[in-house]
Design a protein around this motif. Structure first.
Motif, PDB file in Angstrom:
ATOM      1  N   SER A  29       0.851  -1.191   0.000  1.00  0.00           N
ATOM      2  CA  SER A  29       0.000   0.000   0.000  1.00  0.00           C
ATOM      3  C   SER A  29       0.886   1.241   0.000  1.00  0.00           C
ATOM      4  CB  SER A  29      -0.957   0.005   1.193  1.00  0.00           C
ATOM      5  OG  SER A  29      -0.266  -0.089   2.401  1.00  0.00           O
ATOM      6  N   VAL A  30       0.414   2.267  -0.686  1.00  0.00           N
ATOM      7  CA  VAL A  30       1.158   3.517  -0.774  1.00  0.00           C
ATOM      8  C   VAL A  30       0.272   4.626  -0.233  1.00  0.00           C
ATOM      9  CG1 VAL A  30       2.296   5.156  -2.318  1.00  0.00           C
ATOM     10  CG2 VAL A  30       2.360   2.715  -2.835  1.00  0.00           C
ATOM     11  N   ILE A  31       0.741   5.331   0.787  1.00  0.00           N
ATOM     12  CA  ILE A  31      -0.039   6.453   1.294  1.00  0.00           C
ATOM     13  C   ILE A  31       0.793   7.720   1.202  1.00  0.00           C
ATOM     14  CG2 ILE A  31      -1.509   5.076   2.805  1.00  0.00           C
ATOM     15  CD1 ILE A  31       0.208   5.959   5.140  1.00  0.00           C
ATOM     16  N   GLY A  32       0.100   8.841   1.290  1.00  0.00           N
ATOM     17  CA  GLY A  32       0.791  10.118   1.201  1.00  0.00           C
ATOM     18  C   GLY A  32      -0.234  11.222   1.026  1.00  0.00           C
ATOM     19  N   HIS A  33       0.155  12.440   1.378  1.00  0.00           N
ATOM     20  CA  HIS A  33      -0.780  13.560   1.283  1.00  0.00           C
ATOM     21  C   HIS A  33      -1.122  13.855  -0.178  1.00  0.00           C
ATOM     22  CE1 HIS A  33       2.483  16.254   0.011  1.00  0.00           C
ATOM     23  NE2 HIS A  33       3.221  15.502   0.799  1.00  0.00           N
ATOM     24  N   ASN A  34      -2.144  14.697  -0.388  1.00  0.00           N
ATOM     25  CA  ASN A  34      -2.488  15.101  -1.761  1.00  0.00           C
ATOM     26  C   ASN A  34      -1.275  15.772  -2.385  1.00  0.00           C
ATOM     27  OD1 ASN A  34      -5.064  14.250  -1.346  1.00  0.00           O
ATOM     28  ND2 ASN A  34      -5.975  16.285  -1.209  1.00  0.00           N
ATOM     29  N   SER A  58       0.110   9.238  -7.485  1.00  0.00           N
ATOM     30  CA  SER A  58      -0.431   8.884  -8.798  1.00  0.00           C
ATOM     31  C   SER A  58       0.656   8.866  -9.858  1.00  0.00           C
ATOM     32  CB  SER A  58      -1.517   9.861  -9.210  1.00  0.00           C
ATOM     33  OG  SER A  58      -2.554   9.822  -8.279  1.00  0.00           O
ATOM     34  N   THR A  59       1.623   9.765  -9.704  1.00  0.00           N
ATOM     35  CA  THR A  59       2.748   9.801 -10.641  1.00  0.00           C
ATOM     36  C   THR A  59       3.471   8.459 -10.612  1.00  0.00           C
ATOM     37  OG1 THR A  59       2.957  12.114 -10.026  1.00  0.00           O
ATOM     38  CG2 THR A  59       4.748  11.167 -11.295  1.00  0.00           C
ATOM     39  N   ILE A 115      -4.115  -0.822 -14.279  1.00  0.00           N
ATOM     40  CA  ILE A 115      -4.363   0.267 -13.325  1.00  0.00           C
ATOM     41  C   ILE A 115      -5.857   0.561 -13.260  1.00  0.00           C
ATOM     42  CG2 ILE A 115      -3.876   2.653 -12.680  1.00  0.00           C
ATOM     43  CD1 ILE A 115      -1.326   2.604 -14.033  1.00  0.00           C
ATOM     44  N   VAL A 116      -6.362   0.663 -12.059  1.00  0.00           N
ATOM     45  CA  VAL A 116      -7.734   1.132 -11.866  1.00  0.00           C
ATOM     46  C   VAL A 116      -7.636   2.532 -11.286  1.00  0.00           C
ATOM     47  CG1 VAL A 116      -9.929   0.700 -10.731  1.00  0.00           C
ATOM     48  CG2 VAL A 116      -8.494  -1.213 -11.432  1.00  0.00           C
ATOM     49  N   PHE A 117      -8.292   3.484 -11.938  1.00  0.00           N
ATOM     50  CA  PHE A 117      -8.150   4.881 -11.537  1.00  0.00           C
ATOM     51  C   PHE A 117      -9.237   5.302 -10.549  1.00  0.00           C
ATOM     52  CE2 PHE A 117      -5.964   4.431 -15.530  1.00  0.00           C
ATOM     53  CZ  PHE A 117      -4.786   5.110 -15.302  1.00  0.00           C
ATOM     54  N   ILE A 140       0.047  -7.689 -12.137  1.00  0.00           N
ATOM     55  CA  ILE A 140       0.053  -6.645 -11.114  1.00  0.00           C
ATOM     56  C   ILE A 140      -1.203  -5.795 -11.291  1.00  0.00           C
ATOM     57  CG2 ILE A 140       1.271  -4.652 -10.178  1.00  0.00           C
ATOM     58  CD1 ILE A 140       3.820  -5.678 -11.416  1.00  0.00           C
ATOM     59  N   LEU A 141      -1.844  -5.489 -10.190  1.00  0.00           N
ATOM     60  CA  LEU A 141      -3.014  -4.611 -10.230  1.00  0.00           C
ATOM     61  C   LEU A 141      -2.698  -3.387  -9.376  1.00  0.00           C
ATOM     62  CD1 LEU A 141      -5.967  -4.354 -11.157  1.00  0.00           C
ATOM     63  CD2 LEU A 141      -6.644  -5.480  -9.055  1.00  0.00           C
ATOM     64  N   ILE A 142      -2.766  -2.215 -10.014  1.00  0.00           N
ATOM     65  CA  ILE A 142      -2.521  -0.977  -9.269  1.00  0.00           C
ATOM     66  C   ILE A 142      -3.849  -0.268  -9.071  1.00  0.00           C
ATOM     67  CG2 ILE A 142      -1.310   1.234  -9.262  1.00  0.00           C
ATOM     68  CD1 ILE A 142       0.775   0.059 -11.084  1.00  0.00           C
ATOM     69  N   LEU A 143      -4.145   0.121  -7.847  1.00  0.00           N
ATOM     70  CA  LEU A 143      -5.369   0.877  -7.607  1.00  0.00           C
ATOM     71  C   LEU A 143      -4.978   2.276  -7.189  1.00  0.00           C
ATOM     72  CD1 LEU A 143      -6.069  -2.260  -6.270  1.00  0.00           C
ATOM     73  CD2 LEU A 143      -8.247  -1.207  -6.883  1.00  0.00           C
ATOM     74  N   ASP A 144      -5.246   3.251  -8.075  1.00  0.00           N
ATOM     75  CA  ASP A 144      -4.851   4.624  -7.824  1.00  0.00           C
ATOM     76  C   ASP A 144      -6.003   5.370  -7.168  1.00  0.00           C
ATOM     77  OD1 ASP A 144      -3.779   7.094  -7.776  1.00  0.00           O
ATOM     78  OD2 ASP A 144      -3.601   7.350  -9.936  1.00  0.00           O
ATOM     79  N   GLU A 145      -6.041   5.347  -5.873  1.00  0.00           N
ATOM     80  CA  GLU A 145      -7.133   5.963  -5.092  1.00  0.00           C
ATOM     81  C   GLU A 145      -8.499   5.541  -5.608  1.00  0.00           C
ATOM     82  OE1 GLU A 145      -6.959   9.946  -3.723  1.00  0.00           O
ATOM     83  OE2 GLU A 145      -4.840  10.112  -4.249  1.00  0.00           O
ATOM     84  N   SER A 146      -8.616   4.280  -5.913  1.00  0.00           N
ATOM     85  CA  SER A 146      -9.847   3.799  -6.541  1.00  0.00           C
ATOM     86  C   SER A 146     -11.049   3.820  -5.607  1.00  0.00           C
ATOM     87  CB  SER A 146      -9.647   2.378  -7.038  1.00  0.00           C
ATOM     88  OG  SER A 146      -8.508   2.310  -7.837  1.00  0.00           O
TER      89      SER A 146
END
Lengths: 281, 608
Positions: free
Chosen positions: B39-44, B49-50, B88-90, B164-170
């Motif tokens: 999991s990747v967390i971080g402020h806005n 997303s980059t 990637i799921v956006f 690999i499945l990436i979920l970008d703040e999905s």
């Protein structure tokens, strides 16, 4: 409130017409239009009418729904009818006032012409009432397929249409949301003169455009991420299938054209009919 | 043998060409193993997303090396291969779908990589099955809920059979039920299908699902480790603009009062910790006096009275949907009122009635009074009063009403339009108060920009589109409160913001409440937010008013709320668990009060 309900005219019931192949329906509509324009007398027009009625009956769409589609062209219909009535020359003068002369030929021609237009619109409406926009897109794509031979980007075109259809309800929702938001900030879309109203649209249009661009960008990324490369080399999952319904429709419309042609040859032209009428008098 | 390392970043940096030159990411080093759940967390704006876009070549790193299954995404040809293996799921489910029918959309990916037709059909079966959406194969996505749409988006990505499945703040735009649906699917895919997951999120509970967590701060990896290690380090998190998890705040409070409570991450664990303490000192069973909710507010000039409100969309069409069904509700002047309900429950329809964006039928032009039929009771007529305005009256001055009831929609930054911040904020003033002098307009605008926490001189001439996400939202809120409404209604004011941003918006609302507006009404999905902030709340479910009262009263019915597809605050979860073991702690369910009450029972009494 606008929503995807008001978009498109598709009338969701399960019927013979609904279930038939969109390609055959498109072709049938073309055949029907050709027949209408070939028709030279009321007999062949009646034949077209019979076919139209069959279509409507087997679609289980209420007649009123089909008739409602005329609303859009009613003005044009009346306008052309009036023009035809006033300026169509002839030999049997029915009525005259100042320089305005109305001939029997004019009346008959107007009736003929109006009926033809009416049937045309009702027939086209029947197609959109019984075919979802998606199925229609599939149909158009399939019919245009031969054009890939001349490197026409049929798949891309179909994808554009599909995406447009997909985003219409989304953008309508978005428009509603922005309208509501600006109304809450005191925008007035209902009163004032035309300039004021146009000006009131700007606070809706700009956010809408920005949002559409943002969506387009995100969609582009999502499509890229899903391996879209823009080439024509893609497989196609959905296959349209001809069924017994489609064969029936094919036969029906083939006989319609044949019938119209035969009637054109062996029956009277619309004008000679006038003389029949006069002779009877 | 296949590579064990799925993704490797070595010294990666990236800057956006149109940006101010500051790199969005720099010095990024990490690896993801096959089958791992990261999991990747971080402020806005921290670069999360980059990061996701760098993995599959949607963006190309300016420095450093990225390797995905041994391939370099900077190379176009390799990127194509990589995209087959990395899905990637956006964030926004609406902006990822190309077709109007679910199966057609799921087929899009396989079509692109030229999978034969029969195989596509099998893949659609499998992908929809994997996300639990098989029955919706022929549905239209626009008619589905947010969680369902996002699961379709996942299916669409799965159909390409990625490793690999990436979920970008999905999950950012989903309600609690939708979030649960998505995270359940993702966890199962990782467990059962062995798919490597990179989950980018704002929600701590989601980050906890992972094997490993990376914290991004201003484009750099600030922390990396197991979720336990990361979230155990609360103070550090706070400095990265992520809040101290509420649960850590509680356990620290308890420890400060002498209880032996470890920092834990899940409510069950904290309940167990508390229970252990109570058992050791032989205090089970015990209870404190039941929580007495404050008396219903007396109300005043600006009360909102909703009577038997019903509303149906697209009436008399085959698509008619009932949005509200006989809702009777009173919101008194001076309240900080919460409206809770899942997506599509009718809560947005409800609040849009408050300033007549949706007019009552009686107030519309072509209203016909329904005739009472013989043998049936007279039809119930909806009515709303807001202060002195009677919304069922056709002659009600609706513009004045709208000036008095400010309405901030969801994602209000999307309605900004003017060339400068000043113009945008002044828009409502120009509409509502036409005879205001230039000086007065300027004063009003300055005050409202300052009250939302922005520097007036700095932002007034800027284009609103050049501001950051959080700033845009503040400008949008300023653009509503500038008309000095008596009542302020906000639809999910904190949606999509990081924990620090959420906290700032809530404190802004408290600042406005009282000084600026008499009453604040918020619609929220975040139950903790409601418990911490609201004086009373209403739960709307399927268009009906399910319950209304103090948050503590509402959330005591935890099981029922979860069944409705909602959630309960952390404190309510812990209280319910403790209750089962005979420790009855009654509090108003704010973290602070819960901690205090627990300490009181445990040993706050003078003799202990």
């Amino acid at each position: 409130m606008l929503n995807d309900v008001t978009f498109g005219q598709y009338y969701p019931v399960n019927s013979f017409t609904h279930k038939s192949d969109p390609r055959i329906k498109l072709l049938a509509l073309i055949a029907y239009i050709v027949a209408l324009f070939l028709a030279k007398n009321f007999y062949s027009l009646a034949l077209c009418f019979i076919v139209l009625s069959l279509g409507i009956i087997f679609s289980r769409v209420p007649l009123l729904k089909v008739l409602r589609s005329i609303k859009a062209i009613l003005v044009i219909m009346i306008f052309t009818a009036v023009l035809n009535l006033l300026f169509h020359g002839g030999q049997n003068l029915l009525w005259q006032w100042w320089k305005i002369k109305i001939y029997l030929e004019g009346v008959i021609f107007t009736i003929f012409f109006s009926l033809r237009l009416l049937f045309l619109v009702m027939g086209s409406a029947l197609l959109t009432l019984t075919t979802t926009p998606v199925a229609l897109t599939d149909g158009v794509e399939s019919l245009l397929k031969p054009l890939t031979w001349i490197r026409f980007p049929v798949r891309a075109l179909a994808l554009i249409m599909s995406i447009a259809l997909r985003f219409i309800p989304t953008l309508i929702d978005e428009t509603n949301r922005i309208i509501s938001a600006q109304k809450a900030r005191g925008s007035d879309f209902e009163s004032g003169n035309i300039f004021k109203r146009i000006k009131a649209v700007i606070p809706v249009l700009i956010p809408l455009l920005i949002s559409a661009f943002r969506r387009a960008e995100e969609l582009g990324d999502a499509m890229d991420a899903r391996c879209y490369t823009g080439s024509n080399k893609r497989t196609k999952y959905k296959k349209l299938k001809f069924g017994w319904r489609d064969l029936l429709i094919f036969l029906l419309f083939a006989s319609l054209i044949a019938g119209v042609v035969l009637l054109n040859i062996y029956a009277y032209d619309i004008y000679p009919e006038i003389y029949v009428y006069i002779r009877l008098r | 043998m296949e590579e064990e390392i799925a993704v490797r970043f070595s010294n990666v940096a990236f800057s956006y060409p149109e940006g101010d030159g500051a790199p969005a990411l720099r010095g990024i080093n990490f690896t993801v193993r096959r089958g791992e759940f990261l999991s990747v967390i971080g402020h806005n704006g921290s670069g999360k997303s980059t990061l996701a876009r760098l993995v599959n070549g949607l963006l190309v790193a300016s420095e450093g090396e990225i390797s995905v299954f041994g391939m370099n995404p900077a190379d176009d040809k390799a990127a194509r291969e990589i995209r087959k293996r990395v899905g990637i799921v956006f964030q926004n489910p609406d902006n990822q779908m190309v077709a109007s029918i679910v199966e057609d959309d799921v087929a899009f990916g396989p079509e692109n990589i030229c999978v034969p037709r029969e195989e596509i059909s099998k893949r659609i079966d499998w992908a929809l099955e994997a996300v639990g959406m098989s029955e919706f194969r022929h549905s239209t996505p626009t008619r589905l809920s947010g969680g369902q749409k996002q699961r379709i988006a996942i299916a669409g990505v799965l159909a390409v059979k990625p490793d690999i499945l990436i979920l970008d703040e999905s999950t950012a735009m989903l309600d609690p039920r939708g979030r649960r649906e998505v995270t359940d699917v993702v966890s199962r895919l990782n467990r059962e299908e062995g798919i490597t997951i990179i989950l980018i999120t704002h929600f701590m509970e989601e980050a906890l699902l992972a094997d490993r967590t990376i914290v991004l701060n201003r484009g750099e990896i600030a922390l990396s480790g197991t979720p336990e290690e990361i979230f155990g380090n609360g103070e550090l998190l706070e400095t990265f603009n992520l809040s101290l998890p509420r649960i850590t705040a509680i356990s620290r409070g308890l420890r400060a009062a002498g209880m032996d409570v470890k920092d834990v991450l899940r409510p069950e664990q904290l309940a167990a910790e508390i229970e252990r303490n109570f058992a050791k000192s032989g205090k089970i069973p015990c209870k404190n006096p039941p929580f007495l909710p404050p008396a219903e507010p007396a109300g005043g000039e600006w009360d909102i009275d909703i009577n038997h409100l019903s509303f149906t969309y697209s009436r008399k069409s085959p698509f008619a949907t009932r949005a509200l069904n006989d809702v009777t509700l009173r919101i008194a002047e001076g309240e900080f009122f919460g409206v809770i309900g899942h997506t599509g429950s009718g809560k947005s329809t409800l609040i849009q009635h408050l300033n007549a964006l949706i007019k009552l039928p009686q107030a519309q032009k072509h209203y016909k009074k329904p005739k009472a039929k013989k043998g049936k009771p007279a039809p119930v007529v909806s009515g709303i009063r807001v202060g002195r305005f009677d919304l069922s009256d056709r002659k009600c001055p609706f513009r004045e009403l709208r000036a008095s009831v400010g309405m901030v929609f969801q994602y209000p930054e999307y309605q900004l339009f003017a060339e400068s911040v000043f113009e945008d904020v002044a828009f409502a003033l120009k509409n509502f108060k036409k005879d205001l002098s230039r000086e007065e307009t300027e004063r009003y605008v300055r005050e409202s920009i300052e009250v939302v926490g922005l520097n007036y001189e700095e932002v007034k001439d800027k284009s609103p589109f050049d501001l950051s996400g959080g700033q845009k939202r503040r400008v949008a809120i300023a653009g509503v409160i500038v008309a000095k409404p008596e009542i302020l209604v906000l639809d999910e004011p904190a949606a999509g913001l990081d924990p620090a941003g959420k906290r700032e918006i809530m404190s802004l609302l408290h600042r406005l409440h009282g000084d600026w507006c008499k009453t604040v009404v918020i619609v929220s999905h975040d139950m903790d937010e409601v418990a911490e902030n609201c004086t009373r709340a209403a739960v709307i479910s399927d268009g009906k008013l399910w319950a209304c009262g103090h948050p503590a009263q509402l959330f005591s019915r935890a099981d029922e709320l979860v069944a409705l597809g909602l959630d309960v605050p952390l404190t309510a979860k812990i209280s319910a668990l403790l209750n089962k073991s005979g420790i009855e702690i009654n509090s108003d369910l704010t973290a602070e009060d819960f901690t205090r009450k627990t300490i009181e029972i445990y040993g706050g009494a003078p003799d202990a």
